[in-house]
Design a protein around this motif. Structure first.
Motif, PDB file in Angstrom:
ATOM      1  N   TRP A   1      -7.133   0.924   3.460  1.00 23.31           N
ATOM      2  CA  TRP A   1      -5.719   0.681   3.186  1.00 23.31           C
ATOM      3  C   TRP A   1      -4.921   1.262   4.366  1.00 23.31           C
ATOM      4  N   ASP A   2      -3.740   0.712   4.632  1.00 23.86           N
ATOM      5  CA  ASP A   2      -2.865   1.409   5.561  1.00 23.86           C
ATOM      6  C   ASP A   2      -1.403   1.130   5.267  1.00 23.86           C
TER       7      ASP A   2
ATOM      8  N   ILE B   1      -6.116   4.936   5.202  1.00 30.09           N
ATOM      9  CA  ILE B   1      -6.967   5.536   4.169  1.00 30.09           C
ATOM     10  C   ILE B   1      -8.286   4.768   4.158  1.00 30.09           C
TER      11      ILE B   1
ATOM     12  N   ILE C   1      -8.408  10.293   5.383  1.00 33.70           N
ATOM     13  CA  ILE C   1      -7.050   9.837   5.631  1.00 33.70           C
ATOM     14  C   ILE C   1      -6.661  10.246   7.053  1.00 33.70           C
TER      15      ILE C   1
END
Lengths: 148, 148
Positions: free
Chosen positions: A131-132, A119, A100
């Motif tokens: 993912w963000d 992430i 992260i």
């Protein structure tokens, strides 16, 4: 007493390598993701960044197409429209197969930019999913602590 | 051979408790933060949530005042304006003194809501600092994977 000591030592020997191996893998994963991020977002070098990707790259950023081609398109867009954009990593965390990043990204130098958390999920040391969450940094804040 | 085995066992005994203690503390910190989040954001119960806070609560969310009073004001606002708001924790990570949550928050049931990453720092098992990044979930996306 000696039997107890040997039993404890055996338990420690069994538990320690797994925890130590996890810790080493997480340090390697952190380094890979930080290198990937520098090559991608700052150097905008897709080929150098793509070496860190696994056999797929599942994308959850709603503005990017799935797969490595979505990343290539983003880097091309940045190189053309925002060649001086900079992403500064403020914090790096790892847990299990995840790394992260807490990031301050500035597309136009001198502007406030955005706060981002990225992430990444890794498999066998390679990045396979992302993912963000992205938020513009507001001009005024209700506290004096800054977003980082 | 026996000397070597004993030396290795001694090394394992020395390294293992520190790693194992870190892992146990991180599991406790995760549980504390998840409980705090449920009490605060879903139950909107400031007093129950405040038990998880340390001697200070440094706030980096630009819309919230510093300290526990900023949290109290947020929960009062949610209780009055969005009593049915729900925050669903999708992922929980821990690294060192930090716990990170990936969250889907919906203020009005039936709306798309926001994607959030919250970062909490703990001292002695108590929450003392908070950062977050918040992004509205868009109607359309360039991929079919969703933001979570």
């Amino acid at each position: 007493m000696r039997t107890l000591m040997l039993a404890l030592a055996a338990m420690a020997l069994a538990a320690s390598p797994a925890l130590a191996a996890d810790a080493r893998q997480q340090e390697r994963d952190k380094k890979s993701v930080v290198d990937f991020y520098e090559k991608a977002l700052n150097q905008k070098d897709f080929d150098a960044a793509a070496k860190y990707l696994g056999p797929r790259y599942t994308q959850h950023n709603p503005n990017a197409a799935d797969g490595p081609e979505g990343l290539r398109a983003l880097l091309g867009f940045l190189e053309e429209k925002f060649p001086n954009s900079r992403s500064e990593i403020k914090r790096v965390f790892a847990d299990g197969d995840y790394v992260i990043l807490h990031v301050h990204a500035v597309r136009e130098p001198g502007t406030r930019g955005t706060a981002i958390v990225d992430i990444f999920r890794l498999e066998d040391g390679k990045i396979v999913e992302h993912w963000d969450v992205v938020q513009p940094i507001p001009e005024k804040a209700a506290n004096a602590n800054g977003m980082f």
